[in-house]
Design an enzyme around this catalytic site. Structure first.
Site, mmCIF file in Angstrom:
data_model
loop_
_atom_site.group_PDB
_atom_site.id
_atom_site.type_symbol
_atom_site.label_atom_id
_atom_site.label_comp_id
_atom_site.label_asym_id
_atom_site.label_seq_id
_atom_site.Cartn_x
_atom_site.Cartn_y
_atom_site.Cartn_z
ATOM 1 C CG ASP A 1 32.911 39.365 44.251
ATOM 2 O OD1 ASP A 1 32.212 38.810 45.123
ATOM 3 O OD2 ASP A 1 33.125 38.861 43.131
ATOM 4 C CB VAL B 1 41.793 33.148 33.739
ATOM 5 C CG1 VAL B 1 43.212 33.615 34.028
ATOM 6 C CG2 VAL B 1 40.780 34.126 34.330
#
Length: 381
Positions: A205, A92
């Protein structure tokens, strides 16, 4: 020991090692053939993935989020110079849209699955907008280059504010009122995923790392790479293997003996997240941690039953202690091993906004430490 017999051909004064050169040539040829076959199969595999992704995008339509070319993404991400972090599905980077809006650009690794994480992200959060779900602003799909562009979350993940002693970060622990605010806002985001969309979104998740904090410390659920869509009236879903992060995975994902997999599996993960918030301790993985250590839910449950106060460093008022107890009791309801005994996220929201006097301590939410399910075939992010 067998010996390699090498025959030589005499040609005048020259000796030619025929067998040796033949073996070397055969090995070289085999390597070339193997490499060619591998590249051919990889190319065909990549083509199938690209075809699958493009078919999805064609059906997805031209509505927002915006589709960018890779050169545009490269410019937005400032040539990938400012790396924010690394996740299970890729790296990222911090970037900026042409209009000056700061963004986070996730570059998906080509080796992760069959484009499913990309499709999952676009299909789930690409068409929804909720205050407590991270917003997908754009994406890119060119060959095997895929990127997802999200709104920028300056205060990073909740994880860094819970486990400050583990992450070696000098930050003040979250105050009880802020914990309650974050838990409630996260619950509202999950309630929207489970009940407010045309199709129910199962995240699979939920954990502190995937709860991001904006400028005002409002939480937003992120990382839908393992998510699954299902009809709102569908109670049970089928999975080929357990998915998620160990420590947050509901028992039924390991074994059907605990019940069917459903939105209640997300509720379990939420409960574990809240237990970590109130304790400041990681939910240890029973398969790898020291077996002498006390299982976190068991440790917390004993404190609740015995009416003991929390061993936190910050001083708490009576009101703070009440909020901590409220959070804890709600979390213990969420991690009941039988999915039927867990509340829905709508019920969780009501429990968090209600009064402590109306909350009953749940039954023991786990079996003995020796009988907990062992992790197997999990997909970690």
């Amino acid at each position: 020991m067998a010996k390699l017999m090498i025959f030589f051909l005499h040609a005048g004064t020259h000796v030619i090692p025929i067998a040796a050169s033949s073996v070397a040539a055969f090995i070289a040829l085999s390597l070339v053939v193997a490499a060619t076959l591998y590249l051919s199969l990889k190319s065909r595999y990549n083509e199938e993935i690209n075809k699958k992704v493009e078919m999805f995008l064609k059906a997805y339509g031209t509505s927002k989020p915006t589709r960018y070319t890779f050169p545009e993404v490269k410019k937005i991400a400032r040539r990938f110079k400012d790396k924010l972090g690394q996740g299970g599905f890729g790296s990222v980077y911090k970037g900026e849209l042409p209009n000056g809006v700061p963004v986070a650009v996730k570059m998906l690794e080509s080796s992760t699955g069959e484009g499913e994480e990309f499709i999952n992200e676009v299909a789930t959060i690409g068409l929804i907008h909720h205050a407590n779900i991270v917003r997908l602003l754009g994406f890119c799909s060119e060959g095997m280059r895929r990127a997802l562009i999200y709104e920028f979350m300056p205060n990073e993940s909740l994880e860094k504010y819970i486990f400050t002693h583990v992450c070696n970060i000098s930050r003040q622990p979250l105050a009880p009122n802020k914990m309650l605010d974050i838990a409630l806002a996260t619950a509202r985001g999950m309630e929207y995923m489970h009940q407010g969309c045309n199709q129910r979104i199962l995240h699979f998740d939920i954990k502190p790392h995937n709860i991001l904090l904006d400028y005002n410390f409002n939480p937003k659920i992120s990382d839908f790479g393992l998510a699954k869509l299902c009809a709102r009236d569908q109670s049970i879903v089928t999975l080929t293997a357990a998915r998620g992060t160990m420590g947050y995975i509901a028992p039924e994902l390991y074994s059907q003996n605990f019940g069917g997999v459903s939105y209640k599996s997300d509720v379990y993960s939420f409960g574990m997240l809240v237990l970590e918030m109130v304790s400041g301790r990681r939910n240890s993985d029973p398969s790898v941690e020291n077996q002498d250590e006390v299982y976190l839910p068991e440790w917390i449950y004993e404190k609740v039953i015995n009416g003991q106060e929390w061993e936190l460093t910050l001083e708490m008022t009576a009101e703070d202690k009440e909020k901590m107890r409220q959070l804890t009791i709600v979390a213990l309801w969420c991690i009941q091993w039988n999915p039927k005994n867990r509340p829905s996220m709508t019920k969780v929201v009501n429990m968090l906004t209600g009064r402590l006097q109306n909350l009953h301590i749940p039954p023991k939410p786990f079996v003995s430490s020796d009988n907990r399910p062992m992790p197997q075939n999990t997909t970690n992010t």
